[in-house]
Design a protein around this motif. Sequence first.
Motif, PDB file in Angstrom:
ATOM      1  N   UNK A 258       0.824  -1.205   0.000  1.00 52.23           N
ATOM      2  CA  UNK A 258       0.000   0.000   0.000  1.00 52.23           C
ATOM      3  C   UNK A 258       0.859   1.256   0.000  1.00 52.23           C
ATOM      4  N   UNK A 259       1.963   1.213   0.737  1.00 54.60           N
ATOM      5  CA  UNK A 259       2.869   2.363   0.766  1.00 54.60           C
ATOM      6  C   UNK A 259       3.457   2.619  -0.618  1.00 54.60           C
ATOM      7  N   UNK A 260       3.859   1.543  -1.304  1.00 56.54           N
ATOM      8  CA  UNK A 260       4.381   1.702  -2.670  1.00 56.54           C
ATOM      9  C   UNK A 260       3.303   2.249  -3.600  1.00 56.54           C
ATOM     10  N   UNK A 261       2.076   1.781  -3.433  1.00 52.54           N
ATOM     11  CA  UNK A 261       0.968   2.254  -4.265  1.00 52.54           C
ATOM     12  C   UNK A 261       0.779   3.757  -4.109  1.00 52.54           C
ATOM     13  N   UNK A 262       0.760   4.228  -2.865  1.00 51.45           N
ATOM     14  CA  UNK A 262       0.544   5.655  -2.606  1.00 51.45           C
ATOM     15  C   UNK A 262       1.733   6.495  -3.058  1.00 51.45           C
ATOM     16  N   UNK A 263       2.965   6.025  -2.809  1.00 53.38           N
ATOM     17  CA  UNK A 263       4.155   6.792  -3.201  1.00 53.38           C
ATOM     18  C   UNK A 263       4.252   6.927  -4.713  1.00 53.38           C
ATOM     19  N   UNK A 264       4.050   5.839  -5.436  1.00 55.39           N
ATOM     20  CA  UNK A 264       4.117   5.887  -6.898  1.00 55.39           C
ATOM     21  C   UNK A 264       2.981   6.724  -7.470  1.00 55.39           C
ATOM     22  N   UNK A 265       1.802   6.652  -6.851  1.00 57.39           N
ATOM     23  CA  UNK A 265       0.681   7.467  -7.324  1.00 57.39           C
ATOM     24  C   UNK A 265       0.971   8.943  -7.149  1.00 57.39           C
ATOM     25  N   UNK A 266       1.564   9.314  -6.030  1.00 55.24           N
ATOM     26  CA  UNK A 266       1.917  10.723  -5.820  1.00 55.24           C
ATOM     27  C   UNK A 266       2.961  11.177  -6.833  1.00 55.24           C
ATOM     28  N   UNK A 267       3.926  10.321  -7.116  1.00 55.78           N
ATOM     29  CA  UNK A 267       4.919  10.645  -8.144  1.00 55.78           C
ATOM     30  C   UNK A 267       4.263  10.850  -9.497  1.00 55.78           C
ATOM     31  N   UNK A 268       3.350   9.969  -9.850  1.00 60.40           N
ATOM     32  CA  UNK A 268       2.640  10.064 -11.132  1.00 60.40           C
ATOM     33  C   UNK A 268       1.828  11.355 -11.220  1.00 60.40           C
ATOM     34  N   UNK A 287      -0.124  10.520   7.538  1.00 54.30           N
ATOM     35  CA  UNK A 287      -0.253  10.124   8.935  1.00 54.30           C
ATOM     36  C   UNK A 287       1.093   9.658   9.486  1.00 54.30           C
ATOM     37  N   UNK A 288       1.734  10.531  10.265  1.00 54.55           N
ATOM     38  CA  UNK A 288       3.028  10.192  10.897  1.00 54.55           C
ATOM     39  C   UNK A 288       4.048   9.702   9.873  1.00 54.55           C
ATOM     40  N   UNK A 289       4.124  10.406   8.763  1.00 54.02           N
ATOM     41  CA  UNK A 289       5.103  10.057   7.739  1.00 54.02           C
ATOM     42  C   UNK A 289       4.657   8.982   6.772  1.00 54.02           C
ATOM     43  N   UNK A 290       3.456   8.401   6.982  1.00 54.28           N
ATOM     44  CA  UNK A 290       2.930   7.361   6.095  1.00 54.28           C
ATOM     45  C   UNK A 290       1.860   7.983   5.201  1.00 54.28           C
TER      46      UNK A 290
END
Length: 350
Positions: A258-268, A287-290
């Motif tokens: 899920x973290x990878x999903x959100x990080x890559x989505x933000x990059x996109x 939320x606290x860096x996540x």
Amino acid sequence: MTSWNDKAGNVIREVLSLLTGGVLLVFVYLFGRINCVEQRIRLSLAGIIMVGMSIAFSFRLSSAVGLEYGPLHSILPFFLLGIGVDNMFVVVGSYKRLSHSELSLPLNQRIGKLLRPAGVYVLVTSVTDILVFGVGGTTIMVVVITLGLLGLNIWGLYSLKQDYKENWFSPTDSYAYEFNEMKDKYFPKRGALGGVYCKNIDYLNSKTKFETLYNRTINNQYIATGSVDSWFKSYTDWLETNPAATAGKVTNNYPNTEADFADLLQTFLNNETNGKRHLREVVFQNNSGILDITTTYVSYQHKIFDTVAEEIVAMDAMVELVRGIFPETECSPYSRKYLEWEANKVIKRE
């Protein structure tokens, strides 16, 4: 929307002022003469309060037996007020006809003298209503006429066409009315814009659901061709065509966690040209860096419909489409026009 609210508010205030004035006139009439001896303020207040209590009781009784409250019911209290005031006039008139000797009687006897002619009036009118309805239900000629009228009503209901235009409810001298007229003349209408809004979703494991949503929506007969714009499809297409940008965070061109999903989505969304147009469709929360995804929506546009019936069917079709994929607690379709269409649906049902 603000213009419509202003316009509707002005109309409501004008109507309420007339209604309030009517109630005050009734109160003044029942009040009697404006002096300390012959005023009947308690009588007039009691009469109006009793009508109000009757209205409240009828609403509660209707709710108790399962009858739903509809938009047209808001005007019924004023009809009930008129009916109740009729008997109040009779009581006040009966009071005016009491002689001086009758007015000096004890309270219980005065009430008897007061209600004796009023009670007869109420009894006679009630019996008359019963007889009229009884004769109407048993007389052949009346039955024939009633059946004829019933047939005309059935034909009229069958031929009835429901339609709605915002300007029908607007004063012709208002700026909002003129604006809508010019808009329809120089800028022909387009289909209603809408979106499937989602929250509290496990986006990582919802790939199949979002793909199904996209495919069913673009093939829906009530959705304009080429109008469906899904951030999820654009995102997954980018994942498949940019292995270098996603290295170490994907397996088979899809995020591992899920973290990878959100990080890559933000990059996109922030760095890619095709992603920036979806920025407002995805809301993040840190939320606290996540990084977490809180809310998203997939946009679409309806075709242009000619009738209210088509609008209702189109709205229901989208609701059923989404309900067949996501629970109601996760995703729901919405359009500002749905408020209008839902109201028309209620009117049509009633």
